[in-house]
Scaffold this active site. Structure first.
Site, PDB file in Angstrom:
ATOM      1  N   ASP A   1      -8.566  29.236  35.954  1.00 59.54           N
ATOM      2  CA  ASP A   1      -8.272  28.799  34.605  1.00 59.54           C
ATOM      3  C   ASP A   1      -6.748  28.860  34.547  1.00 59.54           C
ATOM      4  O   ASP A   1      -6.037  29.304  35.081  1.00 59.54           O
ATOM      5  CB  ASP A   1      -8.786  29.754  33.491  1.00 59.54           C
ATOM      6  CG  ASP A   1      -8.108  31.065  33.519  1.00 59.54           C
ATOM      7  OD1 ASP A   1      -8.430  31.679  35.025  1.00 59.54           O
ATOM      8  OD2 ASP A   1      -8.001  31.631  32.705  1.00 59.54           O
TER       9      ASP A   1
ATOM     10  N   GLU B   1      -8.879  34.371  33.384  1.00 60.07           N
ATOM     11  CA  GLU B   1      -7.613  35.591  33.577  1.00 60.07           C
ATOM     12  C   GLU B   1      -6.350  34.951  32.413  1.00 60.07           C
ATOM     13  O   GLU B   1      -5.794  36.048  32.148  1.00 60.07           O
ATOM     14  CB  GLU B   1      -7.000  35.141  34.985  1.00 60.07           C
ATOM     15  CG  GLU B   1      -6.193  36.230  35.519  1.00 60.07           C
ATOM     16  CD  GLU B   1      -4.895  36.080  35.280  1.00 60.07           C
ATOM     17  OE1 GLU B   1      -3.994  36.989  35.524  1.00 60.07           O
ATOM     18  OE2 GLU B   1      -4.259  35.016  34.747  1.00 60.07           O
TER      19      GLU B   1
END
Length: 391
Positions: free
Chosen positions: A81, A147
């Site tokens: 991500d 994250e």
């Protein structure tokens, strides 16, 4: 072939394919499909694990892949991500095109940290001769899509899942961009803790001409913030920088200059070393507020206490490989923000080493193509040393 497009097995082409997936937290956009395809081709067993949804927060897709069944299990950890690109018109290239210009790969996630994930895979490919040679133990990848967001349904949940399966990690390297200027500058052997605080001071609204008839919360808030910001929390420790409190917002929301507001708010963050815990700092903040003698509401939220890798064998293995490949002696550091290492450290020794992070989260995020090759070599050397194989 997936929608993001893949080419050959090199670190550059895989990094480009990952960047072409606009995986802004918590959307995966096919990034884990790209990675899984590459890992299956090397013989990894892959597990896709989704957590969240409803009251549990956004549904997040995660990947755990393992090559081998014996111990020890060396894990590469990271995230596919990315943060939003911001104003795309300010970029000199499409942030999700993965373009190479003048020897540099541009795109959101190039540095943080799709480039490093591509180097994970390339290192394993080289060590195992494209999957033909089994490692002496096991190599695994723990990759999350959560994250850069709240970090609720990502690495922490995958670690719980591994524990329920009785699966063990023996050592872990997180591929965050640890180097300030050049590959080989810095290895992160720990991270500071981070505490976010929201303070609301409650007063009594009134006319600015008659302050004696009101209780001005702004005056109380200013004095509290001055006390918090006035003296250093500590002088640092052997492994950590001094703790620092940073005021990030002061908000009254009062459009009228002749009205004393009913409340005033502030946000601040504390990055702290191993002299403190979230609980001890929360108690200290309460005492500072109490000393002002006003009405207030204080809420504190910690994203993790500080930690330090005390496994000398792991840190020296990584440092020796870095120095051998880059001809730089890396600094051991605990600087910077938080990472998913704060979850992994409860399962096994964890250390961090990745690309140069100067452009991470910025417009025109980019890395040198040559650095992808260097990092692939470093990761391969770390694996070879860890498993006692010939370099």
């Amino acid at each position: 072939m997936n929608s993001c497009g893949t080419e050959d097995a090199g670190a550059l082409s895989l990094a480009q394919a990952l960047i072409r997936c606009p995986s802004v937290t918590p959307v995966d956009a096919g990034a884990l499909d790209v990675l899984q395809d590459a890992l299956l081709g090397l013989g990894f067993g892959c597990h896709r694990i989704a957590f969240g949804g409803g009251d549990a927060g956004a549904l997040v897709d995660n990947l755990y892949a393992r090559l081998g069944s014996r111990g020890p299990n060396f894990c590469f950890a990271g995230h596919t991500d990315v943060v939003p690109p911001g104003d795309t018109t300010a970029w000199s290239v499409d942030p999700f095109a993965g373009m190479v210009i003048d020897g540099r790969l541009y795109g959101r996630g190039a540095a943080d940290m799709k480039g490093a994930i591509a180097c994970f895979v390339e290192a394993v490919r080289r060590l195992t001769d494209g999957g033909k040679c089994a490692p002496e133990g096991s190599i695994s990848l723990l990759i999350t899509g959560d994250e850069e967001g709240p970090s609720v349904n990502g690495t922490r949940r995958v670690l719980d899942w591994l524990g329920e399966r009785g699966e063990r990690l023996d050592a872990c390297l997180v591929g965050e961009p640890t180097n300030p200027q050049a590959i080989g500058d810095m290895i992160k052997i720990g991270r500071r803790g981070s505490l976010n605080a929201r303070l609301t001071v409650l007063g009594t609204q009134g006319h600015a001409a008659y302050p004696q008839l009101a209780d001005n919360p702004v005056r109380h808030l200013v004095r509290i913030l001055a006390a918090l910001d006035g003296a250093p929390l500590d002088q640092g420790t052997e492994a950590f920088q001094p703790s620092v409190l940073t005021i990030t917002s002061v908000d009254v929301g009062n459009p009228a200059a002749n009205v004393i507001p009913a409340s005033a708010r502030a946000l601040f963050n504390i990055r702290y070393n191993d002299l403190h815990t979230a609980a001890s700092l929360s108690a200290w903040l309460e005492r500072q507020c109490e000393a002002e003698g006003c009405r207030y509401e204080l809420s504190c939220e910690s994203s993790g206490d500080p930690f330090l890798c005390r496994n000398e064998a792991l840190s020296q293995t990584v440092a020796a490989a870095v120095e051998r490949i880059t001809h730089r002696r890396p600094e051991f550091s605990t600087s910077g923000g938080t990472s998913d290492g704060r979850f992994i450290k409860d399962s096994c020794p964890v250390i961090e080493f990745g690309l140069v992070g100067a452009s991470a989260h910025k417009i025109d995020e980019n890395v040198a193509v040559a650095d992808l090759e260097t990092l692939s070599q470093v990761y391969r050397a770390i694996l070879a040393d860890y498993f006692g194989q010939a370099p």
